[in-house]
Structure formats: structure tokens, C-alpha cells
Write an enzyme that holds these catalytic residues in place. Structure first.
Site, short mmCIF file in Angstrom:
data_model
loop_
_atom_site.label_atom_id
_atom_site.label_comp_id
_atom_site.label_asym_id
_atom_site.label_seq_id
_atom_site.Cartn_x
_atom_site.Cartn_y
_atom_site.Cartn_z
N GLY A 168 155.73 37.49 -22.39
CA GLY A 168 156.87 38.12 -22.18
C GLY A 168 157.65 37.37 -21.04
O GLY A 168 156.89 36.44 -20.50
N CYS A 169 158.81 37.69 -20.80
CA CYS A 169 159.60 36.73 -19.95
C CYS A 169 159.13 37.05 -18.43
O CYS A 169 158.81 36.06 -17.43
CB CYS A 169 161.05 37.26 -19.98
SG CYS A 169 161.37 38.96 -19.97
#
EC number: 1.2.1.38
Length: 342
Positions: free
Chosen positions: A148-149
């Protein structure tokens, strides 16, 4: 040439994949799927791709994805886990940019994502696609769980400290800010201009679904459970994540040298000179994570500043970095992009 398919090409991550892959001379785009927009030329929806992507969107059934060498899933959570098995059985490698395979504990994943997992057997096989940690495993993988970011920015910021065992891992703090594109390309009130513009707010304070992913990665790096307070914020900008990370040293150490040594061979992690203050605009459109490390007043608190473009190093760029490793291509191929400023 690596033949590529993209499932879910209409969102921000999908168009970012196309932008980057269009200039990658080691791949050919075979199919880009969208049930709703099937038949529409990609460049009609995204004129920025005119002259670069000549395909039209197709339905997943018509896309013949089994003919691809690799398929990227740029889809909402819950899609890849239902479709990956058939592709893997056909010899296709899969890179999931959603969260379906990131958390090894399936019960934990189901708790945070609110659905039953359709392919729990694949979770154990999936390789977590953070190249700075799992490069060799990624080379051999057939299924990648793209990070994920927020987890990318936070883990890269904390990793040198956790791996060296120089901080108290039970009381970490991650204070993070993200641009609105992190919410995806969908109609939701909180993402409207009049809601997000000229505004700044925290969310997910009681618990955000990226928390177990971050804890899992850092615990693996340090070999012990992680205590982490993670608070994300929404900022009135389109792209970018700024993670301000706090940890308490348990012994004196040259933290600048520690970070420089850890990332000396990492082309997509830039440890800035002591005293630097990295900005999100310095990574806009690029695949770089820029990091600066501080010890305010020379005390025992370490403050790490970590910035990425959430759509590139936080999603599509990292996915292509993983693809390059999987197919024996130069790791940075197609990703040598100077960030856009101003």
C-alpha cells in the site's frame, strides 16, 4: 517483450500503470479491462495517452488475459483474490495492487477488510512486493502483493532503525498525510473539491486498514512485535504522501550514516543530506522515496521524514519495479523519470 494485461484500467492507478508502461520498451500492452467502459478507446477517457496507448477497454472475458505473461490488478479489494487462481494456473504471473494478498494472517485480513477471503491458500504463496526488502523473493515469485501507499512510505522510513535494533519498537508513531487521489477515482462526498479543498483533516484514527500491513512488515524486519500509532490525514492536494515518523533511540547512533548505508544501493530511495526537509512535490510523478532523518536538539527522539508519490512508488511504479525483477529486466527500466516541478 513481456506481454502485459491490466484488469481495471479506468482508475487513477490503472491510468498511471498505462502512462509508465507506454514508455517501457520491454513490454507490450495486450489488454486493458473495464466492464463498464468496454469498447471505449482508452485515449478517449484519458487524452493524455493519445498517441501512446491505442487499445480500447475490453471486458475481462474478451481480454484473453491467459495469453499475457503478467497481469496487473488495479481493482478494488476483493477482485484479484477471486480471479488470480485461473491466471496462475495458465502460467500467468500476477501483481495485485490492491490488498488481497498483503496480510499473511487471513483472519486478520478479513477483520480489517470486512469480507471473506476467496483464496486463502494463495496468501501463503504471495510475495510482499517491497523490493528494498524482498528483492530476491520477488525475482522468483508468480504472485506479488504490491504494498500500500502509506505502508511503503512508513516502512522505508522506519526500516533502518528497526533492522539495526536501535529504537524502542513498542512506541513508534507514524503521522501521515495523503493527497486525495489515494481515495481512488470514485464519487464520494469527502473527495469532492468543496469538501477536500482548503481543508485538512485526520481520519481512521481508531484504526486504519494499512496498520496491520505496516506492523507485519516492520515486525518481520525486526524479529519482534511492533507497537505503532498510525494516524493518516487527508490534504488538499492531488498526489503525494508525507510521513512524519517518530521513534525513541535506545542507544546513541549516527542515524544519518545508518540510513545512508542501508539505502546506498537502492536507486529508488534517496537519503537526503542532514537537515533536509523533503517535499511531496520533489517526487511528483517519480518512483523515488525521499527520506531525511533528524534528531531534534540532539536528543534521543529520531524524526524521519519520508515522501513518495502515492500513485507511483506507492502503487503503479512499485508494481512495475516488481515486474522488472520478476522478468529479469533492469529494475529501473521504464521508471527513470524526473519528478515534475513545480
Amino acid at each position: 517483450m513481456v506481454k502485459v494485461g491490466i484488469v481495471g484500467g479506468t482508475g487513477y492507478t490503472g491510468v498511471e500503470l498505462m502512462r509508465l508502461l507506454a514508455r517501457h520498451d520491454g513490454v507490450s500492452l495486450h489488454a486493458i479491462t473495464s466492464r463498464k467502459e468496454a469498447g471505449m478507446p482508452v485515449a478517449e477517457m484519458y487524452p493524455s495517452l493519445r498517441g501512446h496507448v491505442d487499445l480500447a477497454f475490453s471486458t475481462p472475458q474478451d481480454a484473453q488475459l491467459q495469453q499475457c505473461d503478467v497481469v496487473f490488478f488495479a481493482t478494488p479489494n476483493g477482485i484479484a483474490m477471486s480471479e488470480a487462481t485461473a491466471l496462475l494456473d495458465a502460467g500467468v504471473r500476477v501483481i495485485d495492487l490492491a490488498a488481497d494478498f498483503r496480510i499473511r494472517d487471513v483472519a486478520e485480513w478479513e477483520k480489517w477488510y470486512g469480507m471473506s477471503h476467496a483464496s486463502p491458500a494463495l496468501v501463503a504463496e504471495a510475495v510482499y512486493g517491497l523490493p528494498e526488502v524482498n528483492r530476491e523473493a520477488i525475482r522468483q515469485a508468480r504472485l506479488i502483493a504490491n504494498p500500500g501507499c502509506y505502508p511503503t512510505a512508513v516502512q522505508l522510513g522506519f526500516l533502518p532503525l528497526i533492522e539495526a535494533g536501535v529504537v524502542n519498537a513498542e512506541s513508534l508513531i507514524a503521522d501521515c498525510k495523503s493527497g486525495v487521489s489515494g481515495a481512488g477515482r470514485k464519487a464520494e462526498v469527502h473527495a469532492l473539491l468543496c469538501e477536500a479543498g482548503d481543508n485538512f483533516k485526520a481520519y481512521g484514527v481508531a484504526g486504519h486498514r494499512h496498520l496491520p500491513e505496516i506492523r507485519q512488515g516492520l515486525a518481520s524486519a525486526g524479529g519482534a512485535p511492533i507497537g505503532l500509532t498510525f494516524v493518516p490525514h487527508l490534504t488538499p492536494m492531488i498526489r503525494g504522501i508525507h510521513a512524519t515518523l517518530y521513534a525513541r533511540l535506545n542507544r546513541d547512533v549516527d542515524v544519518q550514516a545508518l540510513f545512508e548505508q542501508r539505502y546506498a544501493q537502492e536507486r529508488f530511495v534517496d537519503v537526503m543530506p542532514a537537515g533536509s526537509l523533503p517535499e511531496t512535490r520533489s517526487v511528483r510523478g517519480g518512483n523515488t522515496c525521499r527520506i531525511a532523518v533528524h534528531r531534534p536538539q540532539g536528543g534521543d527522539t529520531v524524526v524521519v521524514l519520508s515522501v513518495i508519490d502515492n500513485l507511483v512508488k506507492g502503487a503503479a511504479g512499485q508494481a512495475i519495479q516488481n515486474m522488472n525483477l520478476m522478468f529479469g529486466l533492469p529494475e529501473g527500466q521504464g521508471l527513470d523519470i524526473v519528478p515534475l516541478l513545480p
